[in-house]
Design an enzyme around this catalytic site. Structure first.
Site, PDB file in Angstrom:
ATOM      1  CG  HIS A  85      -1.861  -1.298   1.112  1.00 20.74           C
ATOM      2  ND1 HIS A  85      -3.195  -1.098   0.652  1.00 20.74           N
ATOM      3  CD2 HIS A  85      -1.719  -2.602   1.359  1.00 20.74           C
ATOM      4  CE1 HIS A  85      -3.742  -2.011   0.752  1.00 20.74           C
ATOM      5  NE2 HIS A  85      -2.974  -3.134   0.826  1.00 20.74           N
ATOM      6  CD  GLU A 111       9.956  -4.488   8.623  1.00 17.85           C
ATOM      7  OE1 GLU A 111       9.916  -4.090   7.511  1.00 17.85           O
ATOM      8  OE2 GLU A 111       9.803  -5.609   8.579  1.00 17.85           O
ATOM      9  CD  GLU A 112      12.169  -6.252  15.006  1.00 18.24           C
ATOM     10  OE1 GLU A 112      11.199  -6.345  15.423  1.00 18.24           O
ATOM     11  OE2 GLU A 112      13.318  -7.443  15.586  1.00 18.24           O
ATOM     12  CB  SER A 113      17.154  -2.870  11.081  1.00 18.72           C
ATOM     13  OG  SER A 113      18.377  -3.365  10.343  1.00 18.72           O
ATOM     14  N   GLY A 114      16.872  -6.151  10.524  1.00 15.78           N
ATOM     15  CA  GLY A 114      17.534  -7.396  10.552  1.00 15.78           C
ATOM     16  C   GLY A 114      19.061  -7.075  10.238  1.00 15.78           C
ATOM     17  NE  ARG A 115      22.304  -3.699   6.122  1.00 14.51           N
ATOM     18  CZ  ARG A 115      22.961  -2.636   5.642  1.00 14.51           C
ATOM     19  NH1 ARG A 115      22.243  -1.317   5.712  1.00 14.51           N
ATOM     20  NH2 ARG A 115      24.079  -2.501   5.485  1.00 14.51           N
ATOM     21  NE  ARG A 143      -3.733  -5.736   1.353  1.00 14.64           N
ATOM     22  CZ  ARG A 143      -3.073  -6.556   0.721  1.00 14.64           C
ATOM     23  NH1 ARG A 143      -3.484  -7.957   0.305  1.00 14.64           N
ATOM     24  NH2 ARG A 143      -2.015  -6.066  -0.115  1.00 14.64           N
TER      25      ARG A 143
HETATM   26  C1  LIG Z   1      -6.806 -10.404  -2.645  1.00 12.89           C
HETATM   27  C2  LIG Z   1      -5.599  -9.850  -2.931  1.00 12.89           C
HETATM   28  C3  LIG Z   1      -4.484 -10.457  -3.853  1.00 12.89           C
HETATM   29  C4  LIG Z   1      -3.542  -9.939  -4.338  1.00 12.89           C
HETATM   30  N1  LIG Z   1      -2.557 -10.796  -4.962  1.00 12.89           N
HETATM   31  C5  LIG Z   1      -1.489 -10.102  -5.534  1.00 12.89           C
HETATM   32  C6  LIG Z   1      -0.497 -10.802  -6.433  1.00 12.89           C
HETATM   33  O1  LIG Z   1      -0.645 -12.234  -6.629  1.00 12.89           O
HETATM   34  N2  LIG Z   1       0.603 -10.316  -6.870  1.00 12.89           N
HETATM   35  C7  LIG Z   1       0.964  -8.949  -6.351  1.00 12.89           C
HETATM   36  O2  LIG Z   1       2.072  -8.495  -6.950  1.00 12.89           O
HETATM   37  N3  LIG Z   1      -0.027  -8.127  -5.611  1.00 12.89           N
HETATM   38  C8  LIG Z   1      -1.003  -8.575  -5.201  1.00 12.89           C
HETATM   39  N4  LIG Z   1      -1.810  -8.050  -4.526  1.00 12.89           N
HETATM   40  C9  LIG Z   1      -1.561  -6.709  -3.939  1.00 12.89           C
HETATM   41  C10 LIG Z   1      -2.025  -5.723  -4.933  1.00 12.89           C
HETATM   42  O3  LIG Z   1      -1.582  -5.627  -6.299  1.00 12.89           O
HETATM   43  C11 LIG Z   1      -1.833  -4.202  -4.447  1.00 12.89           C
HETATM   44  O4  LIG Z   1      -0.724  -3.893  -4.600  1.00 12.89           O
HETATM   45  C12 LIG Z   1      -2.101  -3.891  -3.113  1.00 12.89           C
HETATM   46  O5  LIG Z   1      -3.573  -4.393  -2.844  1.00 12.89           O
HETATM   47  C13 LIG Z   1      -2.418  -2.334  -2.898  1.00 12.89           C
HETATM   48  O6  LIG Z   1      -3.256  -1.710  -3.476  1.00 12.89           O
HETATM   49  P1  LIG Z   1      -3.030  -0.347  -4.154  1.00 12.89           P
HETATM   50  O7  LIG Z   1      -1.993  -0.460  -5.331  1.00 12.89           O
HETATM   51  O8  LIG Z   1      -4.424  -0.131  -4.634  1.00 12.89           O
HETATM   52  O9  LIG Z   1      -2.633   0.500  -3.114  1.00 12.89           O
HETATM   53  P2  LIG Z   1      -1.885   2.025  -3.005  1.00 12.89           P
HETATM   54  O10 LIG Z   1      -0.422   1.520  -3.679  1.00 12.89           O
HETATM   55  O11 LIG Z   1      -1.839   2.370  -1.450  1.00 12.89           O
HETATM   56  O12 LIG Z   1      -2.497   2.979  -3.842  1.00 12.89           O
HETATM   57  C14 LIG Z   1      -3.698   3.296  -3.682  1.00 12.89           C
HETATM   58  C15 LIG Z   1      -4.331   3.897  -4.937  1.00 12.89           C
HETATM   59  O13 LIG Z   1      -3.621   5.050  -5.419  1.00 12.89           O
HETATM   60  C16 LIG Z   1      -3.530   4.854  -6.818  1.00 12.89           C
HETATM   61  N5  LIG Z   1      -2.147   4.525  -7.234  1.00 12.89           N
HETATM   62  C17 LIG Z   1      -1.036   4.040  -6.517  1.00 12.89           C
HETATM   63  N6  LIG Z   1       0.049   3.967  -7.415  1.00 12.89           N
HETATM   64  C18 LIG Z   1      -0.403   4.299  -8.586  1.00 12.89           C
HETATM   65  C19 LIG Z   1       0.521   4.178  -9.845  1.00 12.89           C
HETATM   66  N7  LIG Z   1       1.592   3.788  -9.922  1.00 12.89           N
HETATM   67  N8  LIG Z   1      -0.198   4.708 -10.899  1.00 12.89           N
HETATM   68  C20 LIG Z   1      -1.568   5.054 -10.965  1.00 12.89           C
HETATM   69  N9  LIG Z   1      -2.107   5.067  -9.791  1.00 12.89           N
HETATM   70  C21 LIG Z   1      -1.588   4.664  -8.686  1.00 12.89           C
HETATM   71  C22 LIG Z   1      -4.399   3.758  -7.184  1.00 12.89           C
HETATM   72  O14 LIG Z   1      -5.906   4.566  -7.428  1.00 12.89           O
HETATM   73  C23 LIG Z   1      -4.586   2.885  -6.065  1.00 12.89           C
HETATM   74  O15 LIG Z   1      -5.676   2.215  -5.924  1.00 12.89           O
HETATM   75  C24 LIG Z   1      -2.867  -8.780  -4.191  1.00 12.89           C
HETATM   76  C25 LIG Z   1      -3.893  -7.808  -3.265  1.00 12.89           C
HETATM   77  C26 LIG Z   1      -5.201  -8.381  -2.868  1.00 12.89           C
HETATM   78  C27 LIG Z   1      -5.940  -7.584  -1.879  1.00 12.89           C
END
Ligand SMILES: Cc1cc2nc3c(=O)[nH]c(=O)nc-3n(C[C@H](O)[C@H](O)[C@H](O)COP(=O)(O)OP(=O)(O)OC[C@H]3O[C@@H](n4cnc5c(N)ncnc54)[C@H](O)[C@@H]3O)c2cc1C
Length: 242
Positions: A87, A95-99, A194
């Site tokens: 996110h 975060e706590e560091s493993g280094r 989540r």
């Molecule tokens: C059930 C589930 C399964 C998943 N499985 C996988 C998996 O198999 N492999 C994997 O790699 N990940 C997986 N994920 C993680 C998922 O791909 C996202 O990285 C994670 O849910 C964070 O979401 P987000 O990018 O919306 O959040 P954030 O990074 O907090 O972004 C919030 C919002 O900001 C905007 N935003 C952020 N960055 C950008 C950007 N670069 N360009 C344009 N708009 C942007 C979008 O609107 C986004 O929704 C999974 C997540 C869930 C919930």
């Protein structure tokens, strides 16, 4: 070196600081039409009954929900942190560091109430309990492999190997600690992905991992307590992040 290896299924998420109110949402939205007069909205209780927060949520005007913060202390296995750190927007982490420190011999093993067996296909899994025997064998295997991994970690350290290299033995169910700070908009984005809710409660149902769903449930509680009108509007509009 003597040490006691520990196993637990406890995940700790605790709100340690916040500056959040529904009034700040109203003030931030009203500045567009009231300018300096919007400061009046910051006095307690003005958000109640305005309907404005509902309007903002319904039409996904998200920025007024960003003028607040929540800081959580989190103690959880690293595989939970890996999902959490995906996110990217509006979160700050330390975060706590493993280094820089030796990692404690504390490992996550699921408790008996956690579903163990998955059915279906990627994106459409359902999870069910395993048998008691499956559970017992899973616990034994995890306990044994963690013990071997931690002992190899300590052997490396005793041999003069750097912590950052020694830690490569350790599995992702070892515990870590972090502070995580974000605003209400990021919280709603996090909760929408989540937490698991049925289709009549969530416009876009998700199927998160149980451990991060648990963390999200604690965050939801803090959010609901600090910003009850915003939280109600989020729930009413089917848990879509504005
Ligand atoms: C059930 C589930 C399964 C998943 N499985 C996988 C998996 O198999 N492999 C994997 O790699 N990940 C997986 N994920 C993680 C998922 O791909 C996202 O990285 C994670 O849910 C964070 O979401 P987000 O990018 O919306 O959040 P954030 O990074 O907090 O972004 C919030 C919002 O900001 C905007 N935003 C952020 N960055 C950008 C950007 N670069 N360009 C344009 N708009 C942007 C979008 O609107 C986004 O929704 C999974 C997540 C869930 C919930």
């Amino acid at each position: 070196v003597s040490y006691e290896i520990e196993f637990t299924d406890r995940i700790r998420v605790e709100l340690v600081a916040s500056l959040a109110s529904d009034d700040s949402v109203v003030a931030a939205a009203r500045v567009s039409t009231k300018g300096i007069g919007s400061l009046d909205e910051l006095s307690q209780g003005r958000a109640e009954g305005t309907g404005l927060i509902n309007y903002l949520m319904k039409h996904r005007h998200g920025t007024p929900f960003e003028h607040n913060y929540f800081t959580f202390f989190v103690h959880a296995p690293i595989f939970v942190f890996r999902e959490w750190h995906r996110h990217r927007v509006g979160w700050s982490f330390n975060e706590e560091s493993g280094r820089y420190k030796q990692l404690e011999p504390l490992f996550y093993i699921p408790g008996p109430s956690r579903n163990l067996v998955q059915h279906g296909k990627p994106g459409d899994y359902s999870f069910e309990p395993g048998t008691e025997e499956q559970f017992e064998r899973m616990v034994q295997r995890k306990a044994a492999s963690c013990a071997v991994a931690y002992s190899a970690y300590l052997d490396d350290l005793e041999d003069g190997i750097a912590r950052e290299v020694a830690r490569m033995h350790l599995p992702v169910n070892i515990y870590s600690s972090m502070y995580a700070t974000c605003n209400a908009r990021s919280i709603m984005s996090f909760l929408s992905l989540r937490q698991q809710h049925p289709e009549d409660e969530a416009l876009f149902p998700s199927s998160p991992m149980a451990e991060i769903n648990y963390a999200a449930d604690v965050i939801e509680e803090a959010f609901a307590a600090e910003m009850p009108i915003t939280y109600d509007a989020y729930v009413r509009h089917q848990r879509v992040s504005p």
